[in-house]
Structures are given as C-alpha cells and as structure tokens.
Design a protein around this motif. Sequence first.
Motif: not given
Length: 481
Positions: A238-255
């Motif tokens: 909401s503040s900046t429109g930034a997008v979190d590192p979705l691919e890296a987060m998905a890798d982490f959550c799968e592991e």
Amino acid sequence: MNQLKNNLDLQMTEEEMRSLAHLVTELVVERVGNLSGEPAWDGDFRLELEDQLLAEPPEEGQSPKEVFERAAHKILPFAARIDHPRFFGFIPSSPTWPSVLADFMVAGHQVNQCTWLTSSGPSQLELVVIDWFRRWVGYPEEAGGLFTSGGSAASLDAFVAAREAAGNPERATVYMSDQSHSALSRAAMIVGVRRECIRMISSDEDFRLDMETLARTVQADRAAGFNPLAVCATAGTSSTGAVDPLEAMADFCEEEKIWMHVDAAYGGFAVLTAEGRKLLQGLERADSIGLDAHKWLFQPYEAGSLLVKDGSTLEQAFAVHPDILQDTVWGKDHPNFVDRGLQLSRSVRALKVWVSIQTFGMAAFRRAVAKGMELASRAEEFVHASPILESLTPASLGIVCLRINPADTHRSEEALEQVNRTILARLFWDDDAFVSSTLLHGTFSLRLCILNHTTTWDDVRETLETIERFGREELTGGVRS
C-alpha cells in the motif's frame, strides 16, 4: 381491514417505484457528471453534522423525493470522493457504471447466495468469474475460491485454510513484511495466532521482504518449539507498490512446507498487462491469493476475492452442515459457497464484474490498468526533472512516492519533514486533489496512487505542479504568490 392496510404500508405502486428509481438515477448521474468539478474530498465536523442529522425517526412517512434528495445533497457528499480523477490517496476505486447498476439489480432480486438451492444461477456465475481470475493469475484447474467483502475477509479465510491444512498447530507463528497491510496481522490474531507470534520481517532498501531475515526467523522459531503457519507476501504494498520476492518466497515455503499467502488486493490485477505479469512472476506458486476487484478492476465495494491453489482446502476448513440447512440436499453435489468461507448469508458479488466485462471487453480493462502504470511512470519522470522534488522509490504498480527536497538544500531531515507535512495539509485544505502520505523506513513521504481509469495526465501534472508551487513557497518562508 385495518390489519390489511398495515400490511401494505411498506409497499409502493409500480408507478411510484419507477418514478423514485428515475429520481435516484438522475441524482447519481448528476453526481458522476459533476465529479471532476468538485474537490476530491469534502467533510464536516461531527457537531455540525449532528445538528443536521441527529433526530428521532419520524412516526409517519415523508416525501421519498425529499428524503433521497436530502441523502444526495446533505449526507453522501461529506466524504472522500474516492472515484474522483484527482483522488490519489490510499488506494482509489473508480467503478464502472454497469457495475453500479448491477449492484442495484442484485439488491432488487434479494438473492442469498449461500447455497446452490437458494442461488443456482448466481452461484454458477461466481464460479465463472472466479475461474477468470484463476486463469489470469496462472492457477491450475483444481484451484477454487470465492468472492468476499474485501481483502480483510479474504485474508481471514486464507489463514483458516492454512491453519486447518497445518493440522491446527499450537504455538503457531505467521510471517509478513513490515510493509504488509494491517489486515494480515488482524486476520492472524482472529484465527488464534498470538500477537507476539506475528513476526514482522524487515524490508530491504526497495521495501521488499528480506529473505535472509525470514529464513533466520523461521529457523529460530522452529528451534524454540514454534510452528510456522503461513508466510505472507505482498504483490503491491500500500505504501510504495513494491512486490515482495515472490519466486524466492515460493521456493522457501516449498522447502519449509509452510503455506504461502499473497496479498494482491490492489496490485494483483496488474497481471492483465504484460508489464504487470513480469512484475508478479511467481504469484501463481502461492497457496492462496487475495484480490480486490473494487480496486484495480474498477468495481463498487464490496468485491474482494480469495483464490486457493487447491480448491478443496477451503471446504475442508469451512464446511459445516447444520440441521436448518438440511433442505440444501437439493444440489448437494454442486458448490455451496457457504462451505468456502466465513459468511452464511452473502450477497451476489460476481454479477458486477461479469456485467462490466461483458459490456466493455477485456481489452478496455487491460488498457485501463496499463494507463495507471503509464501515468505513474510519467509522474516519476516529472519528479526526476524537477529541481525541488525528490523521488523516494521507483514508481511501481501505479504508486509514486516523493517529497520536496531541493538538491541545494541544507535543511535537516526534521525540517524537511515539517515542510512536506505542511504541503500535505495545504493540499488537503486548499487544492481539489487528494494526496496521502506514508513513512518509508522513517522518512516522511507524499504519495500518489494513480489507478482511476478517468484520471488524465493533466490531473497528475497539475497536482505535481501544485506540490512544487507549495514547496517553493514553504522553502522561502511561507511567502505565497
């Protein structure tokens, strides 16, 4: 006979209904037509409004024409005009006219879309529109979801599904960025995560969740006997429109075998554009995604939605079969939306999206979403070219963050903050545009969120020029031209 008369007290003739509907339509169309000539905000203090509105309800009815005209002129205007072309604060919403009329139709049909028995047509339509969303974000065919009141309810439903999928563990923890929307932490508390077990992970210099900090925090929690329940990413903060590192987060959550939820409430519909799909790559790997069509898909409130990668997880979490609903055995092999989320009685929310897209077509919606990003990019160029404006973050998903900070200034950060706060106050009281602010790692920032499909470059440019003018005046000691 008197009893019969009383039973007719709350009815109108067809002629009266048509006449009143025509009046209300004219009032709303007039309001929309005059919108650009009005300020983006108007309001009054409580004592003033109490003087006008605080009264006992009338014992006998009044002229409906006078009642609706009073609502149109004395009540509803005292609010933020969020659909104004110069409303750049918070996350704007600018609904299409067909979607407004769809909500009128929905109210007139009085459908309770809880089960297939009560609402087979609307339920099928919701399945269709949710499937549109599924394909837009790249989810598989087994994905599912539902419409909700908004992102808060979608987050709550997602966390319930995550909790049940994890076996309802004790000492549960949830992880999110320090840039995450407050709806996420509130939803976590509602599903039973203790406040102190909501881990706010620091964001990096680009306001994206820091992966190293996330990994260390999860590792430390596991060692201390906590049970990670979900990791939350944001696709358009909401503040900046930034997008979190979705691919890296998905890798982490799968592991780590942790549920990944993405809050894409406003930014998610950027996937309709080529630029947006690139920015949101990895969104399709999340276990659940929240999307608000009443933001960047140009719908009236309330049109939130939740998608889950495995549609069965929602019914496993929410399905309850009370005796009072035993008659819904008719259609039992069909989807009952009551089994997918927290609401039993629920309105028809998908119709407005369906009507809008049927009326204008997807190409028009793609252009409208792309326009917001293009205007934000032009605004960023304006800021870079200005001798007294400073860009604080790259333009992203329609949001631009800036402040007055001349290159030759010798002012302290405290003095700069005061200048910019004064400019914000002047914009609020003295200008037709509405601009909000945020704090970026402690730095005060003016913030423009440019999503409205009716906004033009002139609207954006003139607002930035006003900020410049106010800035020059404040920097020279408040001397106003």
